[in-house]
Design a protein around this motif. Structure first.
Motif: not given
Length: 268
Positions: A4-5, A70-76
């Motif tokens: 997730i992170l 920092i990527r959250l759920l593979e989104r930047k």
């Protein structure tokens, strides 16, 4: 569990104020690489000034790193190149629980008004929808719907901490970050708060990253432990592995200090 992170190359460098008799202090953190899985609890431990609180603030967006992603759920979620491009939905994805809940509550407004602010700023819900969601969330954290109308001075320390937790989970985050969330609570309230967070984590699928000096709590609730010293991650691994077979000298020092405070039969 799914990731997730994802934190890559997170770096911070700070120079202290100059003094005519000595060189300015320079504290450098990182580069930090770490991953957090959905529903996972990670504890970050270390001595004072090891950089663990600074890392928590950077993950939560309270302090801006000098470099890294920092990527959250593979989104930047954050990077230097895209520091001004975060969407509202991304900002609410990582939320922070404050150690001293009373200091984060405005004494001049009600609990309902305090909790309404993050929803009003980060959602398209109507006023009535926000009020219903706040009331439901108060119940979820073990308070009453009527606490919507209470003010800070009308709440106990434990109730204030629950309001702080309610504010953190209201926007439906994916990750909770907490710096010593249990330190200011007495043992009974601390135990209740730990159990509440574990229940909410299971219900909501939250990842939980927390800083703590209380290695008893760390051993009880953490899936993995990250050990920091002088701005670097010096050791990491599954909780029982870290406690039973620490490798780095600093980790051994922390674990031995903990073991000296608890009955030896509980360590078997």
């Amino acid at each position: 569990m799914s990731q997730i992170l994802d934190v890559s190359g997170l770096t911070f460098r700070h120079s202290g104020k100059k003094h005519w008799l000595k060189k300015p202090e320079i504290f450098a953190l990182g580069p930090i690489d770490m991953q957090v899985m959905k529903g996972e609890t990670i504890a970050i431990i270390g001595q004072n000034r090891s950089g663990k609180s600074l890392l928590a603030k950077m993950l939560a967006g309270a302090v801006e790193p000098d470099a890294g992603t920092i990527r959250l759920l593979e989104r930047k979620y954050w990077s230097v190149k895209h520091r001004n491009a975060r969407k509202k939905a991304d900002i609410t994805g990582i939320r922070m629980i404050f150690q001293h809940s009373s200091e984060s509550m405005n004494p001049g407004i009600s609990v309902g008004q305090i909790l309404d602010e993050p929803l009003r700023l980060n959602s398209s819900l109507s006023e009535s929808q926000r009020k219903d969601l706040i009331a439901d969330t108060l119940v979820k954290v073990g308070l009453l719907r009527e606490h919507f109308y209470f003010y800070r001075h009308m709440l106990s320390d434990g109730q204030q901490q629950r309001v702080s937790l309610a504010r953190a989970i209201l926007p439906d985050p994916k990750v909770l970050i907490a710096d010593e969330p249990f330190a200011a609570l007495d043992p009974t309230i601390r135990s209740q708060t730990v159990n509440l967070i574990l229940r909410l984590q299971k219900e909501m699928g939250l990842a939980f990253v927390f800083i703590s000096h209380n290695l008893g709590i760390v051993r009880h609730i953490a899936d993995r432990v990250i050990v920091m010293d002088n701005g670097q991650i010096i050791e990491s691994g599954k909780t029982e592995t870290i406690f039973r077979w620490p490798q780095h000298e600093m980790t051994k020092k922390l674990v031995l200090s903990y073991q000296s405070l608890v009955p030896q039969q509980t360590l078997r």
